[in-house]
Design a protein around this motif. Structure first.
Motif, PDB file in Angstrom:
ATOM      1  N   ALA A 149      -0.785   7.910   3.249  1.00 37.54           N
ATOM      2  CA  ALA A 149       0.254   6.878   3.071  1.00 37.54           C
ATOM      3  C   ALA A 149       1.636   7.528   2.977  1.00 37.54           C
ATOM      4  CB  ALA A 149      -0.039   6.064   1.811  1.00 37.54           C
ATOM      5  N   GLN A 150       1.706   8.658   2.282  1.00 36.20           N
ATOM      6  CA  GLN A 150       3.013   9.328   2.166  1.00 36.20           C
ATOM      7  C   GLN A 150       3.476   9.871   3.518  1.00 36.20           C
ATOM      8  OE1 GLN A 150       2.689  12.154  -1.079  1.00 36.20           O
ATOM      9  NE2 GLN A 150       2.490  10.536  -2.601  1.00 36.20           N
ATOM     10  N   LEU A 166       3.385   6.073  -3.763  1.00 35.92           N
ATOM     11  CA  LEU A 166       4.491   6.843  -4.355  1.00 35.92           C
ATOM     12  C   LEU A 166       4.344   6.994  -5.869  1.00 35.92           C
ATOM     13  CD1 LEU A 166       7.662   5.407  -2.578  1.00 35.92           C
ATOM     14  CD2 LEU A 166       6.439   7.532  -2.096  1.00 35.92           C
ATOM     15  N   LEU A 167       3.473   6.180  -6.484  1.00 33.92           N
ATOM     16  CA  LEU A 167       3.382   6.223  -7.946  1.00 33.92           C
ATOM     17  C   LEU A 167       2.881   7.599  -8.388  1.00 33.92           C
ATOM     18  CD1 LEU A 167       1.708   2.732  -8.537  1.00 33.92           C
ATOM     19  CD2 LEU A 167       4.130   3.306  -8.634  1.00 33.92           C
ATOM     20  N   PHE A 214       0.833  -1.207   0.000  1.00 38.45           N
ATOM     21  CA  PHE A 214       0.000   0.000   0.000  1.00 38.45           C
ATOM     22  C   PHE A 214       0.873   1.265   0.000  1.00 38.45           C
ATOM     23  CE2 PHE A 214      -2.012   3.083   3.077  1.00 38.45           C
ATOM     24  CZ  PHE A 214      -2.941   3.623   2.186  1.00 38.45           C
ATOM     25  N   LEU A 215       1.902   1.281   0.842  1.00 41.47           N
ATOM     26  CA  LEU A 215       2.759   2.471   0.929  1.00 41.47           C
ATOM     27  C   LEU A 215       3.503   2.713  -0.384  1.00 41.47           C
ATOM     28  CD1 LEU A 215       4.188   2.180   4.575  1.00 41.47           C
ATOM     29  CD2 LEU A 215       2.247   3.542   3.750  1.00 41.47           C
ATOM     30  N   LEU A 254       9.964   9.564  -0.451  1.00 44.46           N
ATOM     31  CA  LEU A 254       9.566  10.920  -0.834  1.00 44.46           C
ATOM     32  C   LEU A 254       8.962  10.874  -2.233  1.00 44.46           C
ATOM     33  CD1 LEU A 254       9.594  14.041  -0.479  1.00 44.46           C
ATOM     34  CD2 LEU A 254      11.907  14.033  -1.428  1.00 44.46           C
ATOM     35  N   ALA A 255       7.751  11.425  -2.360  1.00 44.14           N
ATOM     36  CA  ALA A 255       7.130  11.563  -3.683  1.00 44.14           C
ATOM     37  C   ALA A 255       7.103  13.051  -3.994  1.00 44.14           C
ATOM     38  CB  ALA A 255       5.708  11.009  -3.665  1.00 44.14           C
TER      39      ALA A 255
END
Length: 562
Positions: free
Chosen positions: A157-158, A89-90, A84-85, A166-167
């Motif tokens: 989630a981030q 990030l996608l 899930f995490l 990092l996103a």
């Protein structure tokens, strides 16, 4: 016992109302709680534990940590949490398909099962995230193959993963300072095309601990830039960028499992790729300039997924048949001359679940198609059979005489030999120019398709009749036929499904018992659709799309049945 059931249901209702009150009327929180309670047994003790969980009373939580989301997250297994995490990030505006995401999870080592069932396990987690409403299927894509993540879920989630991931997206002013201040395991960046201050590759180089690097859009890569600074990298996904300068140092990524360079400017893979023994996933989808695969590819015995769709690849090295771990092979070029790998190299690849051929019109001898041994590939669930289309933009054949009768007979024989195994669920045929569809799609022998759920046929140039074996298929949910200029009439053979042993009309069963959607587009010469009122068909049809045809009226059966 029915009395106890009623009491249990009333108690559940009471608890449900109290849980609902805690969601403060937020639709997303309600959906996520619904998804969480679905995973629980329907007994009041289980629901009471959710209601009395201490997470509801944590005060001073940052707004990313929505209580309902936190509860649902805490209820996930540790593997599902990691999956899930990573999903969060996608990059938000890019399209990631289910098999790409599962490939990343496998490469990261999140899925703990035997090597044989990793994709199946990944599918299970993917479905669980959908059931819990943590990701939502995108209606534009069939079969939940693409999902979206709600912004609130994403920022939650981030936030949870903030210490190691990092996103970023272009336009953020402090990316470089964030990168220099923190040691990351995972970094993703989405660059919009028109940004003037594109990030330099060199500003990533301090991140020596990175395991996952995802870049979508242009990043400034200079001739001397290298991958040597990322010794721990397991997952590398770069899309819509110029990456040729990095290829020379690719083999330095000793631990790389996942390599995706989609829609980039590469034309070949370096021969040194044979040293990257752990590689499991390679996608070059949409790299139009890509033509050549090095011979050393046959050394990568761990490969599970190879995607050449939308490339110009024309050469697969001989000996390809040793890659027996392959589960998915997309864009395989069907060639027979010279030193090219022929279809018989696919014979031993018995684990294939997903297979796409391109250029089947090049096969001159149907016996080489037989040697691909499709019928023996018992795991095969998705099959794509592509020929170059002979149709113009208006949906009509380019020139009257461009396909000889001999060529037509040849393609008919080739397709006849590509009969799939009975587990097939998705079938996609493009550019077929035979006069008849293969026998395995016709009524008496459609047992080959008994598990079929989804059928796409595009650019069916010369067939005068739709396949008549579909109406009996028990699981078929979706049909789309796009451009079939030779069909003028759809007759009773399309919908009349008799019990094979007793063809009395009273014994008729409804045709297309599970079909929910049918789209018939660009059948530009179609004038007549025969379907009598008493013929039962399409009992659960939800959507019918007819576009670009000459039908004057709809059949009486449609009004009375569907």
């Amino acid at each position: 016992s029915s009395h106890t059931d009623e009491r249990e249901i009333d108690m559940l209702k009471d608890i449900g109302v109290q849980i609902l009150a805690k969601c403060d009327g937020l639709p997303l929180a309600v959906k996520v709680m619904g998804g969480l309670l679905c995973q629980k047994d329907k007994i009041h003790r289980e629901w009471e534990m959710v209601l009395s969980d201490s997470i509801w009373s944590i005060s001073g939580m940052p707004e990313e940590l929505n209580h309902a989301l936190y509860l649902s997250y805490e209820d996930l297994s540790s593997s599902a949490k990691q999956c899930f995490l990573l999903y969060s990030l996608l990059p938000k505006t890019a399209v990631f398909f289910r098999d790409e995401i599962i490939g990343m999870w496998i490469s990261e080592g999140f899925l703990h099962g035997t090597l044989d069932d990793l994709e199946e396990l990944g599918s299970k987690y993917y479905k669980e995230l959908i059931l819990r409403n943590l990701i939502e299927p995108d209606a534009e894509f069939i079969d939940q193959s693409v999902c979206n993540m709600h912004d609130v879920v994403r920022s939650f989630a981030q936030f949870v993963a903030r210490d190691e991931a990092l996103a970023a997206h272009s336009g953020e002013t402090n990316i470089v300072s964030k990168l220099s201040a923190q040691k990351l395991l995972r970094f993703s960046l989405e660059e919009k095309a028109l940004e003037s201050d594109v990030l330099d590759w060199s500003s990533l180089q301090a991140q020596k601990t990175l395991r996952t690097l995802i870049l979508v859009g242009h990043i400034n890569i200079k001739p001397r830039d290298s991958l040597v600074h990322f010794p721990c990298l397991r997952t590398l996904h770069i899309a819509f960028s110029h990456v040729v300068a990095l290829l020379e140092s690719l083999h330095e990524l000793k631990h790389l499992r996942y390599l995706s360079l989609e829609h980039t400017d590469i034309s070949i893979l370096p021969d040194s790729i044979g040293k990257m023994k752990f590689l499991q996933y390679i996608s070059l989808r949409g790299c139009h300039q890509f033509v050549d695969l090095p011979r050393s590819i046959v050394k990568l015995g761990q490969l599970r997924h190879l995607n050449f769709s939308g490339t110009s690849i024309n050469n697969i090295p001989r000996g390809f048949c040793v890659l027996t771990n392959l589960r998915a092979l997309r864009g395989f070029p069907a060639r027979v001359d010279g030193d090219w790998c022929s279809l018989e190299e696919l014979g031993p690849l018995s684990f294939l679940e997903d297979l796409e051929f391109d250029g089947l019109e090049n096969i001159t001898d149907s016996s080489s198609a037989a040697k691909a041994k499709l019928g023996d590939k018992v795991h095969l669930t998705s099959l794509f059979l592509n020929c170059g289309s002979i149709l113009e933009d208006d949906g009509l054949i380019k020139e009257e005489d461009c396909v000889s009768e001999e060529k037509q007979q040849q393609i008919e024989k080739v397709f006849e030999e590509l009969c799939p195994p009975p587990r097939l669920e998705n079938l996609d045929i493009k550019g077929y120019f035979g006069r008849w569809l293969p026998r395995w799609m016709m009524s008496s022998s459609a047992v080959a398709l008994k598990s079929l759920r989804i059928l796409f046929i595009t650019d069916l140039a010369c067939c005068k009749q739709l396949p008549d074996g579909l109406c009996q298929l028990p699981y078929l949910e979706f049909i789309q036929i796009n451009r079939a200029p030779a069909i003028k009439r759809v007759g009773p053979e399309f919908t009349q499904s008799y019990h094979q042993h007793s063809p009395r009309p009273s014994q008729m069963v409804a045709a297309f018992p599970r079909l929910e959607k049918i789209k018939l587009i660009g059948m530009v010469e179609w004038e007549e659709w025969e379907w009598e009122e008493q013929v039962q068909a399409f009992p659960v049809l939800q959507e019918l799309m007819l576009k670009q045809c000459k039908l004057k009226c709809l059949p009486p059966g449609l009004a009375s049945q569907a």
